[in-house]
Design a protein around this motif. Sequence first.
Motif, PDB file in Angstrom:
ATOM      1  N   ALA A 173      54.331  27.097  43.342  1.00 18.13           N
ATOM      2  CA  ALA A 173      53.377  26.277  42.545  1.00 18.13           C
ATOM      3  C   ALA A 173      52.500  24.970  43.183  1.00 18.13           C
ATOM      4  N   ARG A 174      53.077  25.170  44.450  1.00 14.33           N
ATOM      5  CA  ARG A 174      51.695  24.728  45.028  1.00 14.33           C
ATOM      6  C   ARG A 174      50.444  25.063  45.628  1.00 14.33           C
ATOM      7  N   ARG A 175      51.011  26.730  45.715  1.00 13.72           N
ATOM      8  CA  ARG A 175      49.757  27.529  45.745  1.00 13.72           C
ATOM      9  C   ARG A 175      48.859  27.471  44.995  1.00 13.72           C
ATOM     10  N   PHE A 209      57.505  26.709  37.549  1.00 10.02           N
ATOM     11  CA  PHE A 209      58.854  27.396  38.308  1.00 10.02           C
ATOM     12  C   PHE A 209      59.728  26.992  37.941  1.00 10.02           C
ATOM     13  N   TYR A 210      61.126  28.523  38.423  1.00  5.74           N
ATOM     14  CA  TYR A 210      62.244  27.489  38.123  1.00  5.74           C
ATOM     15  C   TYR A 210      63.360  28.836  38.709  1.00  5.74           C
ATOM     16  N   GLY A 211      63.988  27.222  40.410  1.00  2.02           N
ATOM     17  CA  GLY A 211      65.023  27.809  40.418  1.00  2.02           C
ATOM     18  C   GLY A 211      65.731  27.416  41.662  1.00  2.02           C
ATOM     19  N   VAL A 247      56.539  30.994  32.259  1.00  6.61           N
ATOM     20  CA  VAL A 247      57.767  30.530  33.114  1.00  6.61           C
ATOM     21  C   VAL A 247      58.198  32.086  34.336  1.00  6.61           C
ATOM     22  N   PHE A 248      58.429  31.230  35.263  1.00  5.25           N
ATOM     23  CA  PHE A 248      58.986  32.311  36.919  1.00  5.25           C
ATOM     24  C   PHE A 248      60.550  32.211  36.966  1.00  5.25           C
ATOM     25  N   SER A 249      61.554  32.538  36.990  1.00  2.00           N
ATOM     26  CA  SER A 249      62.576  31.976  36.981  1.00  2.00           C
ATOM     27  C   SER A 249      63.080  32.597  37.879  1.00  2.00           C
ATOM     28  N   VAL A 250      63.224  32.664  39.337  1.00  2.00           N
ATOM     29  CA  VAL A 250      64.397  32.794  40.375  1.00  2.00           C
ATOM     30  C   VAL A 250      65.772  33.116  40.296  1.00  2.00           C
ATOM     31  N   SER A 251      66.034  34.082  40.864  1.00  2.00           N
ATOM     32  CA  SER A 251      67.896  34.298  41.286  1.00  2.00           C
ATOM     33  C   SER A 251      67.300  35.268  41.235  1.00  2.00           C
TER      34      SER A 251
END
Length: 249
Positions: A134-136, A120-122, A166-170
Amino acid sequence: MDFFTIIEKNRDKLNKNEGELLKFFIDNAKNIKSMRIQDLSKSTFMSTAAIIRFCKKLGFTGYTELKNNLIFTMENQNRQISFNNEVTTFEDIERTKQLINESIVDEVLDLIFNANRVDFYGEGSSRSVCREMARRFQLIGKQCFYYDDTTIMYSSAATLESNDLVFSVSMSGETAQVIKASNIAKSRGAKVVSITNMSINTLSSLSDRTIFISSTKYSIRNMNFISRIPALVIMEYIFYRYMDKYIGK
Protein backbone atom coordinates in the motif's frame (compact mmCIF):
# COMPACT_ATOMS: atom_id res chain seq x y z
CA MET A 1 4.72 -30.98 -11.05
CA ASP A 2 1.78 -30.29 -8.75
CA PHE A 3 -1.75 -29.47 -9.85
CA PHE A 4 -1.65 -25.73 -9.17
CA THR A 5 1.66 -25.22 -10.96
CA ILE A 6 0.23 -26.89 -14.06
CA ILE A 7 -3.08 -25.00 -14.12
CA GLU A 8 -1.41 -21.62 -13.60
CA LYS A 9 0.71 -22.27 -16.69
CA ASN A 10 -2.30 -23.22 -18.82
CA ARG A 11 -5.39 -21.57 -17.32
CA ASP A 12 -5.48 -18.77 -19.88
CA LYS A 13 -6.23 -21.38 -22.58
CA LEU A 14 -9.64 -22.17 -21.08
CA ASN A 15 -12.94 -20.77 -22.34
CA LYS A 16 -15.71 -19.65 -19.98
CA ASN A 17 -17.34 -23.09 -19.63
CA GLU A 18 -13.99 -24.74 -19.04
CA GLY A 19 -13.20 -22.10 -16.43
CA GLU A 20 -16.39 -23.10 -14.63
CA LEU A 21 -15.35 -26.75 -14.86
CA LEU A 22 -11.98 -25.92 -13.29
CA LYS A 23 -13.81 -24.14 -10.47
CA PHE A 24 -15.93 -27.29 -9.99
CA PHE A 25 -12.75 -29.37 -9.64
CA ILE A 26 -11.32 -27.01 -7.04
CA ASP A 27 -14.57 -26.59 -5.10
CA ASN A 28 -15.25 -30.35 -5.05
CA ALA A 29 -11.71 -31.65 -4.82
CA LYS A 30 -12.48 -33.88 -1.83
CA ASN A 31 -15.15 -35.73 -3.81
CA ILE A 32 -13.26 -36.02 -7.10
CA LYS A 33 -11.32 -39.04 -5.87
CA SER A 34 -14.42 -41.25 -6.02
CA MET A 35 -15.89 -39.77 -9.22
CA ARG A 36 -15.67 -41.50 -12.58
CA ILE A 37 -15.64 -39.31 -15.67
CA GLN A 38 -19.29 -40.33 -16.26
CA ASP A 39 -20.19 -39.09 -12.77
CA LEU A 40 -18.42 -35.80 -13.44
CA SER A 41 -20.24 -35.48 -16.75
CA LYS A 42 -23.62 -35.80 -15.03
CA SER A 43 -22.68 -33.36 -12.27
CA THR A 44 -21.38 -30.67 -14.63
CA PHE A 45 -23.70 -31.25 -17.63
CA MET A 46 -20.63 -31.53 -19.85
CA SER A 47 -19.90 -34.41 -22.20
CA THR A 48 -17.05 -36.79 -21.44
CA ALA A 49 -15.39 -35.65 -24.69
CA ALA A 50 -15.52 -32.00 -23.52
CA ILE A 51 -14.01 -33.01 -20.15
CA ILE A 52 -11.15 -34.82 -21.86
CA ARG A 53 -10.47 -31.79 -24.09
CA PHE A 54 -10.45 -29.64 -20.93
CA CYS A 55 -7.92 -31.96 -19.27
CA LYS A 56 -5.65 -31.85 -22.31
CA LYS A 57 -5.81 -28.05 -22.46
CA LEU A 58 -4.48 -27.97 -18.91
CA GLY A 59 -1.58 -30.19 -19.90
CA PHE A 60 -2.81 -33.62 -18.75
CA THR A 61 -3.21 -36.71 -20.92
CA GLY A 62 -6.77 -37.17 -19.71
CA TYR A 63 -9.17 -37.24 -16.79
CA THR A 64 -7.35 -39.96 -14.84
CA GLU A 65 -4.04 -38.10 -14.83
CA LEU A 66 -5.69 -34.81 -13.84
CA LYS A 67 -7.63 -36.50 -11.03
CA ASN A 68 -4.59 -38.34 -9.70
CA ASN A 69 -2.49 -35.18 -9.79
CA LEU A 70 -5.16 -33.22 -7.94
CA ILE A 71 -5.49 -35.95 -5.29
CA PHE A 72 -1.71 -36.10 -4.83
CA THR A 73 -1.52 -32.32 -4.45
CA MET A 74 -4.34 -32.29 -1.92
CA GLU A 75 -2.71 -34.99 0.18
CA ASN A 76 0.59 -33.11 0.24
CA GLN A 77 -0.43 -29.44 0.36
CA ASN A 78 -0.71 -29.31 4.16
CA ARG A 79 2.34 -31.45 4.81
CA GLN A 80 4.55 -29.89 7.48
CA ILE A 81 8.26 -30.56 7.48
CA SER A 82 11.05 -30.01 9.97
CA PHE A 83 13.41 -27.13 9.38
CA ASN A 84 16.61 -28.24 7.66
CA ASN A 85 19.09 -27.03 5.08
CA GLU A 86 16.89 -28.21 2.21
CA VAL A 87 14.03 -25.90 3.20
CA THR A 88 15.01 -22.35 2.36
CA THR A 89 13.30 -19.12 1.52
CA PHE A 90 15.27 -19.07 -1.74
CA GLU A 91 13.72 -22.36 -2.86
CA ASP A 92 10.24 -21.03 -2.10
CA ILE A 93 11.01 -17.91 -4.12
CA GLU A 94 12.19 -20.05 -7.04
CA ARG A 95 9.02 -22.16 -6.92
CA THR A 96 6.92 -18.99 -6.72
CA LYS A 97 8.66 -17.67 -9.85
CA GLN A 98 7.66 -20.86 -11.65
CA LEU A 99 4.02 -20.25 -10.73
CA ILE A 100 3.87 -16.82 -12.35
CA ASN A 101 1.27 -16.62 -15.09
CA GLU A 102 2.10 -13.51 -17.09
CA SER A 103 -1.40 -13.31 -18.59
CA ILE A 104 -2.91 -13.16 -15.09
CA VAL A 105 -0.32 -10.60 -14.01
CA ASP A 106 -1.17 -8.40 -17.01
CA GLU A 107 -4.85 -8.56 -16.09
CA VAL A 108 -4.01 -7.60 -12.50
CA LEU A 109 -1.94 -4.64 -13.72
CA ASP A 110 -4.92 -3.39 -15.72
CA LEU A 111 -7.20 -3.82 -12.70
CA ILE A 112 -4.84 -1.71 -10.59
CA PHE A 113 -4.54 0.98 -13.27
CA ASN A 114 -8.31 1.26 -13.77
CA ALA A 115 -9.20 1.15 -10.06
CA ASN A 116 -10.12 4.37 -8.33
CA ARG A 117 -9.08 2.88 -5.01
CA VAL A 118 -7.15 -0.20 -3.89
CA ASP A 119 -7.56 -1.88 -0.49
CA PHE A 120 -5.10 -4.42 0.92
CA TYR A 121 -6.52 -6.98 3.37
CA GLY A 122 -4.42 -9.24 5.56
CA GLU A 123 -4.24 -10.51 9.12
CA GLY A 124 -1.32 -11.44 11.35
CA SER A 125 2.04 -11.43 9.58
CA SER A 126 0.34 -10.87 6.22
CA ARG A 127 -0.33 -7.29 7.33
CA SER A 128 3.34 -6.48 6.72
CA VAL A 129 2.90 -7.40 3.04
CA CYS A 130 -0.23 -5.24 2.81
CA ARG A 131 1.38 -2.31 4.58
CA GLU A 132 4.49 -2.31 2.37
CA MET A 133 2.61 -2.62 -0.90
CA ALA A 134 0.00 0.00 0.00
CA ARG A 135 2.86 2.37 0.86
CA ARG A 136 4.58 1.76 -2.48
CA PHE A 137 1.49 2.38 -4.56
CA GLN A 138 0.71 5.49 -2.49
CA LEU A 139 4.15 6.86 -3.39
CA ILE A 140 3.27 6.77 -7.09
CA GLY A 141 -0.07 8.48 -6.54
CA LYS A 142 -2.45 5.51 -6.28
CA GLN A 143 -5.19 5.75 -3.66
CA CYS A 144 -4.37 2.72 -1.50
CA PHE A 145 -5.15 1.64 2.05
CA TYR A 146 -4.35 -1.19 4.46
CA TYR A 147 -5.87 -1.82 7.88
CA ASP A 148 -4.51 -2.92 11.28
CA ASP A 149 -8.01 -3.05 12.72
CA THR A 150 -10.42 -5.70 11.43
CA THR A 151 -13.52 -3.61 12.15
CA ILE A 152 -12.16 -0.75 10.03
CA MET A 153 -11.30 -3.24 7.29
CA TYR A 154 -14.93 -4.41 7.19
CA SER A 155 -16.17 -0.81 7.20
CA SER A 156 -13.88 0.10 4.33
CA ALA A 157 -15.01 -2.92 2.29
CA ALA A 158 -18.62 -1.79 2.74
CA THR A 159 -17.82 1.55 1.04
CA LEU A 160 -16.14 0.10 -2.06
CA GLU A 161 -17.66 0.45 -5.52
CA SER A 162 -17.51 -1.43 -8.81
CA ASN A 163 -14.42 0.44 -10.00
CA ASP A 164 -12.42 -0.41 -6.86
CA LEU A 165 -9.99 -3.27 -6.23
CA VAL A 166 -8.98 -5.45 -3.28
CA PHE A 167 -5.82 -7.46 -2.72
CA SER A 168 -6.51 -10.18 -0.15
CA VAL A 169 -3.44 -11.87 1.34
CA SER A 170 -3.70 -15.14 3.27
CA MET A 171 -1.19 -17.98 3.21
CA SER A 172 -3.85 -20.59 3.96
CA GLY A 173 -6.62 -18.90 2.02
CA GLU A 174 -8.85 -19.62 5.01
CA THR A 175 -8.31 -16.54 7.20
CA ALA A 176 -11.87 -15.81 8.34
CA GLN A 177 -11.46 -12.04 8.66
CA VAL A 178 -9.93 -11.68 5.19
CA ILE A 179 -12.60 -13.88 3.63
CA LYS A 180 -15.36 -11.86 5.29
CA ALA A 181 -13.89 -8.53 4.14
CA SER A 182 -13.41 -9.90 0.61
CA ASN A 183 -17.01 -11.09 0.45
CA ILE A 184 -18.22 -7.66 1.61
CA ALA A 185 -16.11 -6.05 -1.12
CA LYS A 186 -17.51 -8.40 -3.77
CA SER A 187 -21.06 -7.65 -2.65
CA ARG A 188 -20.29 -4.01 -3.45
CA GLY A 189 -19.11 -4.95 -6.94
CA ALA A 190 -15.38 -4.53 -6.29
CA LYS A 191 -12.86 -6.91 -7.88
CA VAL A 192 -10.79 -9.18 -5.61
CA VAL A 193 -7.28 -10.46 -6.27
CA SER A 194 -6.12 -13.14 -3.84
CA ILE A 195 -2.56 -14.08 -2.91
CA THR A 196 -2.47 -17.50 -1.26
CA ASN A 197 -0.24 -20.52 -0.90
CA MET A 198 -0.75 -23.25 -3.49
CA SER A 199 -3.86 -24.97 -2.20
CA ILE A 200 -7.55 -25.53 -2.66
CA ASN A 201 -8.93 -22.77 -0.48
CA THR A 202 -11.93 -20.54 0.08
CA LEU A 203 -10.26 -17.23 -0.71
CA SER A 204 -8.93 -18.21 -4.12
CA SER A 205 -12.31 -19.71 -5.04
CA LEU A 206 -14.18 -16.45 -4.41
CA SER A 207 -11.60 -14.19 -6.05
CA ASP A 208 -11.78 -12.68 -9.52
CA ARG A 209 -8.05 -13.29 -10.06
CA THR A 210 -5.84 -15.68 -8.12
CA ILE A 211 -2.09 -15.51 -7.61
CA PHE A 212 -0.52 -18.61 -6.07
CA ILE A 213 2.79 -18.60 -4.22
CA SER A 214 4.90 -21.33 -2.66
CA SER A 215 5.68 -20.92 1.03
CA THR A 216 6.73 -24.04 2.89
CA LYS A 217 5.40 -24.76 6.35
CA TYR A 218 8.13 -25.77 8.76
CA SER A 219 8.54 -26.35 12.47
CA ILE A 220 11.27 -25.59 14.97
CA ARG A 221 10.96 -26.96 18.50
CA ASN A 222 7.26 -27.71 17.96
CA MET A 223 6.59 -24.15 16.78
CA ASN A 224 5.08 -23.81 13.30
CA PHE A 225 6.10 -21.13 10.84
CA ILE A 226 5.28 -20.05 7.30
CA SER A 227 7.11 -17.22 5.57
CA ARG A 228 5.44 -14.20 3.94
CA ILE A 229 8.56 -13.43 1.94
CA PRO A 230 7.31 -15.17 -1.26
CA ALA A 231 4.09 -13.12 -1.05
CA LEU A 232 6.12 -9.93 -0.74
CA VAL A 233 8.33 -10.99 -3.66
CA ILE A 234 5.38 -11.60 -5.99
CA MET A 235 3.79 -8.30 -4.95
CA GLU A 236 7.07 -6.49 -5.59
CA TYR A 237 7.18 -8.10 -9.02
CA ILE A 238 3.66 -6.83 -9.72
CA PHE A 239 4.64 -3.36 -8.50
CA TYR A 240 7.70 -3.13 -10.74
CA ARG A 241 5.76 -4.53 -13.70
CA TYR A 242 3.16 -1.82 -13.04
CA MET A 243 5.86 0.85 -12.90
CA ASP A 244 7.33 -0.37 -16.18
CA LYS A 245 3.96 -0.54 -17.94
CA TYR A 246 2.29 2.64 -16.72
CA ILE A 247 4.80 4.92 -15.00
CA GLY A 248 8.07 4.40 -16.80
CA LYS A 249 6.79 5.46 -20.19
